[in-house]
Design an enzyme around this catalytic site. Structure first.
Site, PDB file in Angstrom:
ATOM      1  N   PHE A 132       0.845  -1.583  -0.094  1.00  0.00           N
ATOM      2  CA  PHE A 132       0.069  -0.027   0.158  1.00  0.00           C
ATOM      3  C   PHE A 132       0.730   1.243  -0.032  1.00  0.00           C
ATOM      4  O   PHE A 132       0.310   2.437   0.456  1.00  0.00           O
ATOM      5  CB  PHE A 132      -1.048   0.083   1.231  1.00  0.00           C
ATOM      6  CG  PHE A 132      -1.615  -1.362   1.420  1.00  0.00           C
ATOM      7  CD1 PHE A 132      -2.410  -1.673   0.377  1.00  0.00           C
ATOM      8  CD2 PHE A 132      -2.086  -1.935   2.510  1.00  0.00           C
ATOM      9  CE1 PHE A 132      -3.225  -2.949   0.322  1.00  0.00           C
ATOM     10  CE2 PHE A 132      -2.735  -3.039   2.648  1.00  0.00           C
ATOM     11  CZ  PHE A 132      -3.212  -3.444   1.486  1.00  0.00           C
ATOM     12  N   ALA A 154       2.714  -3.574 -13.357  1.00  0.00           N
ATOM     13  CA  ALA A 154       2.072  -4.523 -14.500  1.00  0.00           C
ATOM     14  C   ALA A 154       2.567  -4.096 -15.881  1.00  0.00           C
ATOM     15  O   ALA A 154       3.219  -4.740 -16.488  1.00  0.00           O
ATOM     16  CB  ALA A 154       0.544  -4.752 -14.568  1.00  0.00           C
ATOM     17  N   PRO A 165      -8.319 -11.142 -15.905  1.00  0.00           N
ATOM     18  CA  PRO A 165      -9.479 -10.412 -15.303  1.00  0.00           C
ATOM     19  C   PRO A 165      -9.636 -10.854 -13.825  1.00  0.00           C
ATOM     20  O   PRO A 165     -10.331 -10.172 -13.106  1.00  0.00           O
ATOM     21  CB  PRO A 165     -10.394 -10.975 -16.214  1.00  0.00           C
ATOM     22  CG  PRO A 165      -9.941 -12.035 -16.820  1.00  0.00           C
ATOM     23  CD  PRO A 165      -8.246 -11.929 -16.928  1.00  0.00           C
ATOM     24  N   GLY A 211      -2.541   1.019 -15.447  1.00  0.00           N
ATOM     25  CA  GLY A 211      -2.686   0.266 -13.868  1.00  0.00           C
ATOM     26  C   GLY A 211      -4.132   0.185 -13.412  1.00  0.00           C
ATOM     27  O   GLY A 211      -4.955   0.951 -13.688  1.00  0.00           O
ATOM     28  N   GLY A 224      -4.068  -0.973  -9.735  1.00  0.00           N
ATOM     29  CA  GLY A 224      -4.124  -1.164  -8.532  1.00  0.00           C
ATOM     30  C   GLY A 224      -4.565   0.047  -7.244  1.00  0.00           C
ATOM     31  O   GLY A 224      -4.849  -0.167  -6.154  1.00  0.00           O
ATOM     32  N   GLU A 225      -4.531   1.232  -7.775  1.00  0.00           N
ATOM     33  CA  GLU A 225      -4.983   2.337  -6.694  1.00  0.00           C
ATOM     34  C   GLU A 225      -6.355   2.994  -7.316  1.00  0.00           C
ATOM     35  O   GLU A 225      -7.196   3.521  -6.447  1.00  0.00           O
ATOM     36  CB  GLU A 225      -3.913   3.352  -6.764  1.00  0.00           C
ATOM     37  CG  GLU A 225      -2.759   2.855  -6.331  1.00  0.00           C
ATOM     38  CD  GLU A 225      -1.462   3.661  -6.234  1.00  0.00           C
ATOM     39  OE1 GLU A 225      -1.330   4.477  -5.355  1.00  0.00           O
ATOM     40  OE2 GLU A 225      -0.765   3.474  -7.274  1.00  0.00           O
TER      41      GLU A 225
HETATM   42 MO1  MOS Z   1       1.537   2.829  -3.998  1.00  0.00          MO
HETATM   43  S1  MOS Z   1       0.789   4.094  -2.722  1.00  0.00           S
HETATM   44  O1  MOS Z   1       2.271   3.581  -5.148  1.00  0.00           O
HETATM   45  O2  MOS Z   1       2.262   1.606  -3.310  1.00  0.00           O
END
Ligand code: MOS
Length: 746
Positions: free
Chosen positions: A246, A517, A640, A710, A712-713
């Site tokens: 994180f 990724a 997916p 991306g 992830g966020e």
């Molecule tokens: Mo993320 S806050 O770029 O690990």
């Protein structure tokens, strides 16, 4: 539930498939070895003693009492800590943060390490750390945004100018028929990955071997080498699994380095694991924000001005400022657009990257203010966004590399059942009499690329090896990378030996900024392409090969064979090619980096739209999120199943952002009063009823060869705003700070 982009077919049979996690069985059976699972022979246990005060000096430590504890081997303090070559307060590049490594007796925040006890057992070390009974010369701390002196920082985040914009905000507001001027507040939040920071460090002469979770081993190696004055090549970091990062494990943290120093001091392997409560200080957090939003629109609902002013916090001794305005650079164009910042220094640890740094907090203010403006204009919040969303990036004026935001709005709204006419606020109740409300938010996150390298090998038996020092922090990166590796080599996934998680492999860059990724995946793809090219060169120049002369037309790698691109009936197996050439293998390196031409000419972002339903108890004010639908477009989907679970994770964090997370500091002592898992609230299963993520197909021709952006966020972005907007719709109350507590609704 998951859509798969059609164009994956051309790359092979692995990319685009919902394969399960490669390391899943190892993880659920406990066979996967996390950093703290390592016990080299002769290992000792180190326990941190952290400061109980926020500001001042350590006046005394009862070393005699602590040393008398049976099992104690050594106590590391500023008096005997191994000398460092680089002072921990030195910064030689912007991606470097000041560390507390027992350099002196100064205390800069609560839980700052002030000593490290090293003992034969964890229990002995823990007890001895308690017996140190420090006394302090205490100075009055400042731990709240309102109590500090404001200043204007030069930059925020990593080099983002603290004042950007165009046009005349005041004129834009005057020209508007409808205006909002509202201030939203978000609290300090602390990273709580399942796995706390842990390190097992071992010195073998000049060599340092470290088992520790790291989101960026190459960078960590350089940082550690600088501190200890050693050749980075003499450092081996093993970081196969992270129990979540994180952002807290992006840069090597102070406590991790202290573990290495402790091992050096005693000349034996040492393990140091942070306790949960020790993570509230030395390993980063999301800074508190207060964001004033001034927006104007014409009677027809066209945005005329957007002014986003953030006040945020940093530590007394270093700078990391939450770049809240970034979402306001990307989403809605206005003739007058401005983002600006002020900051306050507090006696806390330095804030740091925390999942969607900037966008997570910034989108709460932006998406709620946009909703308030839509309400002022008498427009459906979706219709208002459809009218105002940007066709080119508002701040830079650049076109997007790709953008499927309209599809996200439409597909998300259709799945959610968003109405053309939003019923008036506080008008909907469910069968149990609970107030029901609907809200939405827009999501955006930059599609970043860093630098990475990878190595690919094709062996005489026709199988492949792909190597890269990448991280799997639970997000499924290794599975996705193995899929890319297999397609790149024209093999099935179980024919490729994918090796990762060590710093002596090619540097994968950082697993952060939602760029892992795209970055590591592109390096792998490049390496596999180069290995195939090397293999093809052995065949196309050899008269004995059916591929002879195919040099210009090229070859296709599929099923362990190379085929002529101009005649796919003519091919040869990798095995045969290598056997005839008398080679045991062919090997190639690959690289990736952001394309400077793309960066010059385009703005690259992932996009999405989130829809939330909440239920609010009219008597108790209790809020429950009953439904969440997110629709996201983020380029090519490698897997997916993994991508959906990244969206789920982000959206669930959004629920925590809206309703649960807040670190509260005691003004007098400067201590986090809820600095542990008992009272720092995060959502649990019972808080999360139904979450759906739609994977909106998007082809990005500019971002990288595979078209990966991306994921992830972005899931956290817009979600908390959507929930706050739904709370307004349920109750008629605009709550302008998170987390939303019951008392705000009574
Ligand atoms: Mo993320 S806050 O770029 O690990």
């Amino acid at each position: 539930m998951t859509a798969i982009t059609g164009s994956h077919i051309r790359h092979g049979s692995n990319i685009g498939q919902p394969m399960t996690r490669r390391e899943g069985i190892a993880k659920v059976t406990g066979a996967a070895r996390f950093a703290a699972d390592n016990h080299p022979p002769g290992m000792l246990y180190a326990v941190l003693a952290g400061s109980h005060v926020a500001r001042g000096r350590v006046a005394s430590l009862d070393l005699a009492a602590a040393k008398a504890q049976p099992g104690v081997v050594e106590i590391m303090t500023p008096a005997n800590a191994p000398a460092l070559t680089q002072h921990p307060d030195e910064k030689t590049h912007p991606f470097m943060f000041r560390l507390d490594l027992l350099q002196d007796d100064r205390v800069r925040y609560v839980n700052q390490p002030i000593a490290v006890v090293i003992a034969a057992t964890l229990e002995a070390a823990t007890e001895a750390a308690r017996l140190l009974a420090p006394t302090y010369e205490v100075e009055a701390p400042t731990v709240r945004l309102d109590d500090g002196k404001k200043f204007v920082p030069e930059t925020v985040g990593l080099g983002v100018p603290s004042r950007e914009g165009h046009g005349d905000i005041e004129a834009g507001l005057r020209a508007a028929d409808q205006r909002v001027d509202v201030t939203y507040e978000t609290p300090a939040q602390y990273h709580n990955p399942m796995e706390p920071h842990a390190v097992v460090a071992m010195w073998e002469g000049e060599r340092l071997i470290v088992d520790t979770p790291s989101q960026g081993m190459g960078m960590a190696k350089v940082r550690i080498a600088g501190l200890f004055g050693m050749d980075p090549e003499n450092i081996l970091i093993r970081s196969p699994y992270l129990g979540g990062g994180f952002g807290a494990k992006g840069m090597i943290s102070g406590p991790q380095v202290l573990g290495m120093m402790a091992a050096k001091l005693v000349g034996r392997p040492v393990k140091l694991v942070l306790r949960r409560d020790q993570m509230y200080g030395p390993v980063g957090h999301r800074g508190q924000t207060r964001q004033r939003m001034r927006l104007g629109a014409t009677a027809a609902g066209a945005l005329t001005a957007l002014d986003h002013h953030t006040v945020t916090t940093t530590s007394r001794f270093d700078d990391f400022l939450e770049p809240c305005g970034r979402a306001s650079h990307v989403l809605y164009p206005a003739d007058a657009l401005s983002t600006s910042y002020e900051a306050v220094r507090l006696d806390t640890g330095t804030p740091l990257f925390m999942r969607a740094p900037g966008e997570a907090s910034g989108s709460v203010a932006l998406e709620c203010a946009i909703d308030e403006l839509a309400e002022a204009c008498g427009m459906n919040p979706l219709a208002f966004r459809l009218k105002n969303y940007a066709e080119v990036e508002p701040m830079s004026g650049k076109p997007f590399t790709s953008k499927a935001l309209r599809d996200c709005y439409e597909q998300g709204a259709a799945r959610f059942g968003w109405p053309a006419q939003l019923p008036p606020p506080r008008s909907m109740r469910d069968a149990n009499g609970l107030l029901t409300g609907w809200g939405m938010g827009t999501a955006t996150f930059p599609a970043l690329m860093f630098q990475a390298a990878a190595r690919a090998t094709i062996r005489a038996d026709g199988t492949g090896v792909v190597e890269i020092g990448a991280q799997d922090m639970g997000q499924g990166a290794w599975t996705a990378f193995a899929q890319i590796a297999a397609d790149g080599l024209g093999l099935e996934i179980d024919q490729v030996d994918f090796r990762s998680g060590r710093s002596d492999l090619p540097d994968a860059g950082i697993a952060g900024g939602s760029g892992h990724a795209a970055t590591a995946g592109s390096a792998i793809y490049d390496a596999t392409g180069a290995a195939i090219a090397a293999l093809a060169a052995l065949a196309t120049g050899d008269e004995r090969s059916p591929l002879f002369g195919a040099g210009n037309a090229g070859v296709v790698a599929r099923g362990g064979h190379l085929w002529r691109r101009d005649d796919e009936s003519r091919g040869e197996s990798y095995r045969d090619i290598l056997a005839r050439a008398g080679r045991a293998s062919v090997e190639a390196q690959g690289q990736s980096a952001g394309n400077p031409v793309t960066a010059q000419n385009y703005a690259a972002h992932s996009h999405g739209a989130v829809f939330a339903e909440v239920k609010v108890d009219p008597e108790l004010g209790q809020v429950r999120v009953s439904r969440l639908v997110g629709a996201y477009a983020a380029g090519r989907v490698i897997n997916p199943r993994m991508v959906e679970s990244q969206y789920f994770g982000g959206m669930i964090w959004g629920v925590g952002f809206a309703l649960h997370e807040e670190a509260i500091f005691d003004r007098r002592s400067g201590r986090p009063v809820n600095g542990n898992f008992a009272e720092y609230h995060v959502p649990v299963n019972a808080d999360i009823p139904s979450v759906e993520a739609i994977l909106v197909p998007e082809h990005d021709p500019h971002i990288n060869a595979l078209g990966i952006k991306g994921v992830g966020e972005i899931g956290i972005v817009g979600t908390a705003g959507a929930i706050l907007n739904a709370i307004w719709h349920a109750t008629g109350k605009r709550v302008r700070s998170t987390p939303v507590r019951l008392e705000a609704l009574l």
